[in-house]
Design an enzyme around this catalytic site. Structure first.
Site, short mmCIF file in Angstrom:
data_model
loop_
_atom_site.label_atom_id
_atom_site.label_comp_id
_atom_site.label_asym_id
_atom_site.label_seq_id
_atom_site.Cartn_x
_atom_site.Cartn_y
_atom_site.Cartn_z
N ASN A 9 -56.79 -45.62 -17.97
CA ASN A 9 -55.55 -46.41 -17.93
C ASN A 9 -55.90 -47.85 -18.33
OD1 ASN A 9 -53.22 -47.74 -17.25
ND2 ASN A 9 -53.21 -47.15 -15.08
N HIS A 93 -47.38 -44.55 -10.61
CA HIS A 93 -48.69 -45.15 -10.32
C HIS A 93 -48.56 -46.08 -9.11
CE1 HIS A 93 -52.31 -47.58 -10.78
NE2 HIS A 93 -52.79 -46.58 -11.50
N GLU A 141 -54.92 -41.07 -5.94
CA GLU A 141 -55.66 -42.34 -5.96
C GLU A 141 -55.38 -43.12 -4.68
OE1 GLU A 141 -56.26 -43.78 -10.39
OE2 GLU A 141 -54.36 -44.46 -9.59
O1 G3P Z 1 -54.92 -45.65 -13.03
C1 G3P Z 1 -56.25 -45.71 -12.66
C2 G3P Z 1 -56.50 -46.70 -11.63
O2 G3P Z 1 -55.49 -46.96 -10.73
C3 G3P Z 1 -57.85 -46.74 -11.05
O3 G3P Z 1 -58.26 -48.02 -11.34
O4 G3P Z 1 -59.86 -49.78 -11.76
O5 G3P Z 1 -60.10 -48.32 -9.74
O6 G3P Z 1 -60.56 -47.40 -12.00
P1 G3P Z 1 -59.78 -48.40 -11.19
#
Ligand code: G3P
Length: 221
Positions: A9, A93, A141
């Protein structure tokens, strides 16, 4: 889209917008071609059309609105996202949460126009509740780990296990803090079919090397 997949992303990181988005997208395409790995990217709405035209890997929108052509102002049209060559979209998200009604309508509109959906969920339990809306993949996430140095794989393997258990195999992506091959290997070995990440690549001094490393993690499983 081939699984397992690594989806990066681009968010609105300066290193991943404008001309930089194009350069970074080409690096992803190069690594995908060289390694045969499945890599995809999620790009901001302004850069979406030219990036989708420039590279031959799946390009996702980061968000869209469940609307049709007509009297709307400032919305992101699923029809146009499709028309410019995007493969699919992220939805809900953690940095762009949408309500349940909007989520359901968005998934329906994506199905109508032929866009692949990756629906994001903060927890395994929420992911389970989303299964009935039938997105193509669900990305789990934990918000508190997003953008940090501690990955879900290393600090929350139980979260991955639980998500796979509740959602079922073949449909779960995991993300937050993913940045090295081991993070990818752990996620896949626990049943995820890919990872969603951002800063580990977008903020890297050498994204090409980092991507090669992440792909090597795919191959360990
Ligand atoms: O969409 C992916 C994201 O939310 C994770 O971000 O920077 O922790 O890899 P990051």
């Amino acid at each position: 889209m081939k699984l397992p997949v690594i989806i990066v992303n681009f968010k609105l990181y300066e290193q991943a917008t404008g001309d930089n988005a194009l350069d970074l997208a080409r690096i992803h395409e190069k690594v995908a071609k060289e390694t045969g790995a499945s890599l995809a990217i999620a790009v901001n709405p302004i850069d979406l059309a030219r990036v989708a035209e420039a590279v031959d890997i799946p390009v996702f929108a980061q968000h869209l609105d469940p609307i049709k052509f007509g009297g709307h102002t400032g919305h992101i049209s699923p029809d146009l996202v499709k028309e410019v060559g995007a493969y699919g979209t992220l939805l809900n998200h953690a940095e762009y949460p949408i309500g349940l009604e909007t989520m359901i309508k968005s998934i329906e509109r994506c199905r109508e126009v032929g866009l692949f959906t990756v629906l994001c969920a903060n927890t395994p339990e929420t992911a389970r509740d989303f299964v009935k809306y039938n997105p193509d993949l669900i990305a789990v996430e934990p918000p508190e780990l997003i953008g940090g140095d501690i990955s879900i794989s290393k600090s929350g393997p139980h979260i991955i296990e639980r998500a796979v258990q509740l959602v079922g195999g073949g449909r779960v992506l995991v993300g937050a803090g993913i940045r090295d091959p081991e993070d990818v290997t752990i996620a896949l070995s626990l049943g995820a079919v890919g990872v969603l990440l951002a800063s580990g690549v977008t903020k890297a001094s050498d994204p090409y090397l980092v991507l090669q490393g992440l792909v090597s993690g795919l191959k360990q499983t």
